[in-house]
Design a protein around this motif. Structure first.
Motif, PDB file in Angstrom:
ATOM      1  N   MET A   1      -9.346 -14.937  69.178  1.00 57.89           N
ATOM      2  CA  MET A   1      -9.756 -16.234  68.645  1.00 57.89           C
ATOM      3  C   MET A   1     -11.198 -16.521  69.049  1.00 57.89           C
ATOM      4  SD  MET A   1      -8.180 -20.031  69.354  1.00 57.89           S
ATOM      5  CE  MET A   1      -6.675 -19.692  68.451  1.00 57.89           C
ATOM      6  N   ALA A   2     -11.964 -17.043  68.099  1.00 56.56           N
ATOM      7  CA  ALA A   2     -13.370 -17.344  68.370  1.00 56.56           C
ATOM      8  C   ALA A   2     -13.490 -18.457  69.399  1.00 56.56           C
ATOM      9  CB  ALA A   2     -14.059 -17.761  67.076  1.00 56.56           C
ATOM     10  N   LYS A   3     -14.448 -18.307  70.291  1.00 56.13           N
ATOM     11  CA  LYS A   3     -14.660 -19.308  71.328  1.00 56.13           C
ATOM     12  C   LYS A   3     -15.334 -20.548  70.743  1.00 56.13           C
ATOM     13  CE  LYS A   3     -14.898 -15.992  75.125  1.00 56.13           C
ATOM     14  NZ  LYS A   3     -15.575 -15.609  76.381  1.00 56.13           N
ATOM     15  N   HIS A   4     -14.935 -21.688  71.264  1.00 56.69           N
ATOM     16  CA  HIS A   4     -15.557 -22.954  70.870  1.00 56.69           C
ATOM     17  C   HIS A   4     -16.847 -23.143  71.652  1.00 56.69           C
ATOM     18  CE1 HIS A   4     -16.033 -27.157  69.791  1.00 56.69           C
ATOM     19  NE2 HIS A   4     -16.143 -27.446  71.069  1.00 56.69           N
ATOM     20  N   LEU A   5     -17.911 -23.523  70.959  1.00 52.94           N
ATOM     21  CA  LEU A   5     -19.188 -23.733  71.611  1.00 52.94           C
ATOM     22  C   LEU A   5     -19.309 -25.175  72.071  1.00 52.94           C
ATOM     23  CD1 LEU A   5     -19.710 -20.984  70.329  1.00 52.94           C
ATOM     24  CD2 LEU A   5     -21.998 -21.756  69.712  1.00 52.94           C
ATOM     25  N   GLY A   6     -19.498 -25.329  73.378  1.00 49.65           N
ATOM     26  CA  GLY A   6     -19.680 -26.659  73.930  1.00 49.65           C
ATOM     27  C   GLY A   6     -21.091 -27.162  73.711  1.00 49.65           C
ATOM     28  N   GLY A   7     -21.449 -28.183  74.457  1.00 47.51           N
ATOM     29  CA  GLY A   7     -22.765 -28.783  74.291  1.00 47.51           C
ATOM     30  C   GLY A   7     -23.891 -27.836  74.611  1.00 47.51           C
TER      31      GLY A   7
ATOM     32  N   SER B   1     -19.016 -15.762  78.731  1.00 50.81           N
ATOM     33  CA  SER B   1     -19.950 -16.126  77.669  1.00 50.81           C
ATOM     34  C   SER B   1     -19.205 -16.614  76.430  1.00 50.81           C
ATOM     35  CB  SER B   1     -20.825 -14.920  77.288  1.00 50.81           C
ATOM     36  OG  SER B   1     -21.488 -14.381  78.421  1.00 50.81           O
ATOM     37  N   ASP B   2     -19.869 -17.476  75.677  1.00 46.50           N
ATOM     38  CA  ASP B   2     -19.361 -17.899  74.372  1.00 46.50           C
ATOM     39  C   ASP B   2     -19.899 -17.004  73.267  1.00 46.50           C
ATOM     40  OD1 ASP B   2     -18.095 -20.301  75.457  1.00 46.50           O
ATOM     41  OD2 ASP B   2     -20.138 -21.078  75.680  1.00 46.50           O
ATOM     42  N   ALA B   3     -21.050 -16.402  73.530  1.00 45.92           N
ATOM     43  CA  ALA B   3     -21.704 -15.510  72.573  1.00 45.92           C
ATOM     44  C   ALA B   3     -22.502 -14.487  73.354  1.00 45.92           C
ATOM     45  CB  ALA B   3     -22.629 -16.296  71.645  1.00 45.92           C
ATOM     46  N   VAL B   4     -22.808 -13.373  72.700  1.00 43.03           N
ATOM     47  CA  VAL B   4     -23.648 -12.366  73.337  1.00 43.03           C
ATOM     48  C   VAL B   4     -24.701 -11.892  72.346  1.00 43.03           C
ATOM     49  CG1 VAL B   4     -21.980 -11.554  75.040  1.00 43.03           C
ATOM     50  CG2 VAL B   4     -22.015 -10.512  72.758  1.00 43.03           C
ATOM     51  N   ALA B   5     -25.881 -11.596  72.878  1.00 42.53           N
ATOM     52  CA  ALA B   5     -26.947 -10.950  72.128  1.00 42.53           C
ATOM     53  C   ALA B   5     -26.985  -9.491  72.546  1.00 42.53           C
ATOM     54  CB  ALA B   5     -28.277 -11.620  72.418  1.00 42.53           C
ATOM     55  N   LEU B   6     -27.209  -8.607  71.592  1.00 39.27           N
ATOM     56  CA  LEU B   6     -27.205  -7.175  71.879  1.00 39.27           C
ATOM     57  C   LEU B   6     -28.572  -6.583  71.598  1.00 39.27           C
ATOM     58  CD1 LEU B   6     -24.200  -7.908  70.364  1.00 39.27           C
ATOM     59  CD2 LEU B   6     -23.765  -5.677  71.401  1.00 39.27           C
TER      60      LEU B   6
ATOM     61  N   ARG C   1     -16.007  -4.961  70.538  1.00 39.33           N
ATOM     62  CA  ARG C   1     -15.302  -5.465  71.728  1.00 39.33           C
ATOM     63  C   ARG C   1     -15.649  -6.926  71.998  1.00 39.33           C
ATOM     64  NH1 ARG C   1     -16.324  -1.164  76.454  1.00 39.33           N
ATOM     65  NH2 ARG C   1     -15.362  -2.862  77.671  1.00 39.33           N
ATOM     66  N   ALA C   2     -16.893  -7.290  71.809  1.00 42.74           N
ATOM     67  CA  ALA C   2     -17.297  -8.681  72.023  1.00 42.74           C
ATOM     68  C   ALA C   2     -16.578  -9.602  71.047  1.00 42.74           C
ATOM     69  CB  ALA C   2     -18.808  -8.817  71.869  1.00 42.74           C
ATOM     70  N   ALA C   3     -16.529  -9.208  69.780  1.00 38.58           N
ATOM     71  CA  ALA C   3     -15.843 -10.030  68.780  1.00 38.58           C
ATOM     72  C   ALA C   3     -14.357 -10.155  69.106  1.00 38.58           C
ATOM     73  CB  ALA C   3     -16.038  -9.429  67.387  1.00 38.58           C
ATOM     74  N   GLU C   4     -13.754  -9.065  69.521  1.00 34.52           N
ATOM     75  CA  GLU C   4     -12.337  -9.105  69.881  1.00 34.52           C
ATOM     76  C   GLU C   4     -12.087 -10.010  71.083  1.00 34.52           C
ATOM     77  OE1 GLU C   4     -11.121  -4.617  68.256  1.00 34.52           O
ATOM     78  OE2 GLU C   4     -11.566  -4.937  70.382  1.00 34.52           O
ATOM     79  N   ALA C   5     -13.125 -10.170  71.928  1.00 33.18           N
ATOM     80  CA  ALA C   5     -13.015 -11.081  73.077  1.00 33.18           C
ATOM     81  C   ALA C   5     -13.326 -12.521  72.689  1.00 33.18           C
ATOM     82  CB  ALA C   5     -13.963 -10.629  74.182  1.00 33.18           C
ATOM     83  N   GLY C   6     -13.616 -12.774  71.412  1.00 33.79           N
ATOM     84  CA  GLY C   6     -13.880 -14.125  70.932  1.00 33.79           C
ATOM     85  C   GLY C   6     -15.322 -14.543  71.008  1.00 33.79           C
ATOM     86  N   CYS C   7     -16.219 -13.621  71.374  1.00 35.11           N
ATOM     87  CA  CYS C   7     -17.637 -13.953  71.502  1.00 35.11           C
ATOM     88  C   CYS C   7     -18.340 -13.850  70.147  1.00 35.11           C
ATOM     89  CB  CYS C   7     -18.331 -13.020  72.485  1.00 35.11           C
ATOM     90  SG  CYS C   7     -17.830 -13.229  74.200  1.00 35.11           S
ATOM     91  N   HIS C   8     -19.127 -14.858  69.816  1.00 33.56           N
ATOM     92  CA  HIS C   8     -20.015 -14.781  68.670  1.00 33.56           C
ATOM     93  C   HIS C   8     -21.120 -13.774  68.991  1.00 33.56           C
ATOM     94  CE1 HIS C   8     -17.861 -18.341  67.292  1.00 33.56           C
ATOM     95  NE2 HIS C   8     -18.005 -18.791  68.528  1.00 33.56           N
ATOM     96  N   VAL C   9     -21.662 -13.088  67.970  1.00 28.85           N
ATOM     97  CA  VAL C   9     -22.546 -11.962  68.247  1.00 28.85           C
ATOM     98  C   VAL C   9     -23.881 -12.096  67.529  1.00 28.85           C
ATOM     99  CG1 VAL C   9     -20.775 -10.286  68.873  1.00 28.85           C
ATOM    100  CG2 VAL C   9     -21.326 -10.619  66.462  1.00 28.85           C
ATOM    101  N   LEU C  10     -24.949 -11.893  68.299  1.00 28.00           N
ATOM    102  CA  LEU C  10     -26.305 -11.839  67.775  1.00 28.00           C
ATOM    103  C   LEU C  10     -26.750 -10.383  67.871  1.00 28.00           C
ATOM    104  CD1 LEU C  10     -28.884 -12.970  66.682  1.00 28.00           C
ATOM    105  CD2 LEU C  10     -29.356 -14.009  68.905  1.00 28.00           C
ATOM    106  N   LEU C  11     -26.753  -9.707  66.733  1.00 24.67           N
ATOM    107  CA  LEU C  11     -26.926  -8.265  66.663  1.00 24.67           C
ATOM    108  C   LEU C  11     -28.375  -7.883  66.413  1.00 24.67           C
ATOM    109  CD1 LEU C  11     -23.935  -7.969  64.247  1.00 24.67           C
ATOM    110  CD2 LEU C  11     -23.891  -7.034  66.565  1.00 24.67           C
TER     111      LEU C  11
END
Length: 301
Positions: free
Chosen positions: A1-7, A69-74, A87-97
């Motif tokens: 499940m995608a992570k919710h981004l807080g403030g 993390s809520d998201a990761v940059a690669l 793997r990041a997506a499967e962990a729910g992290c949004h991805v900046l590729l």
């Protein structure tokens, strides 16, 4: 499940090379709207050094960074990036590729499918789509009609005589050349303006040079010459469009740190709204499909 981004979303970084150190880390550390949650790299000592310089912490375990993390940059070689992005997506992290997402269609498709299955947001950092003033210029040309021809020359001198660039040591760039390194930049302009590529002709030139002739869904055609081996005196990055309104040249841009900050904003917006960005993992897959076919045709296959 995608992570919710807080403030203040937590964004981590995968990669410790020159591109990560000069662009990704400074942009993340200097972004007031996010928390730079940490750095992971294949060389733990390099991750520790980059994290210390950026005011964050290093992770030896990439899954621990995903959890924090809520998201990761690669910022990794494309075929190292692709499975870690899955793997990041499967962990729910949004991805900046980074571009290219992968140098195989299967690898790029795995990323796009993982992003879709997990429901996470994705953005591919094609610099021209986020840098000012090129991003604005691309939007303006995409909104116009009547384009007849595009002409691009991206003549890098990374492997030219006397080059001392830190990027020249990159094994994947040495293997794949300008087609895969700067080709995504040119295509990231052509596709939104002229439409998808429907026909491809390609030929090899000196060293890693590739010459492309493309037909687009709009009916327009385009050409591109791509290399990393031009003499420094001949280096240039230029793209011109011709059509019923005359001719227009893509403007110059300055640096990538600010553009990467804009890409971070785009990822956060896509995650919060649920609206895919135009330059997402599916777009990255299309770039890999086109470049793979160019490579095949240039080899005479």
């Amino acid at each position: 499940m995608a992570k919710h981004l807080g403030g203040k979303p937590r964004i981590g970084l995968l990669g410790t090379g020159p591109w990560a150190g000069r662009t990704h880390a400074p942009a993340l550390a200097g972004h007031s709207g996010i928390e730079f949650s940490g750095v992971w790299g294949r060389r733990p000592e390099a991750a520790a050094e980059l994290a210390a310089a950026s005011g964050t912490r290093a992770y030896d375990d990439v899954d621990a960074l995903f959890a924090a993390s809520d998201a990761v940059a690669l910022a990794l070689p494309p075929d190292v990036q692709a499975p870690l992005a899955v793997r990041a997506a499967e962990a729910g992290c949004h991805v900046l590729l980074d571009k290219p997402v992968a140098t195989t269609v299967a690898g790029a498709r795995a990323v796009a499918d993982a992003v879709e299955t997990a429901g996470v947001a994705s953005v591919v950092f094609c610099t021209l789509r986020f840098a000012e003033p090129t991003a604005r210029w691309i939007e303006e040309q995409a909104a116009a009609d009547g384009w007849f021809l595009g002409e691009a020359h991206w003549l890098g001198s990374l492997y030219g005589p006397g080059s001392a660039s830190a990027y020249a040591a990159s094994p994947w760039r040495r293997e794949k050349g300008g087609l895969w390194d700067v080709g995504p930049h040119v295509l990231s302009v052509y596709l939104p303006v002229l439409g998808d590529v429907t026909e491809i002709t390609a030929a090899r030139g000196p060293a890693d040079t590739h010459h492309l002739v493309l037909r687009h869904a709009s009916g327009a055609s385009s050409t591109a010459t791509l290399t990393l081996s031009a003499p420094p005196e001949a280096a240039e990055a230029a793209l011109t469009l011709y059509g019923t309104a005359g001719r227009t040249e893509m403007p110059r841009w300055d640096g990538a740190v600010g553009a990467f900050g804009t890409a971070v904003d785009a990822l956060v917006a896509a995650a919060r709204t649920g609206r895919p960005h135009d330059c997402d993992a599916r777009f990255g897959l299309r770039l890999t499909e086109i470049l793979t076919e160019v490579e095949r045709r240039a080899a005479g296959a």
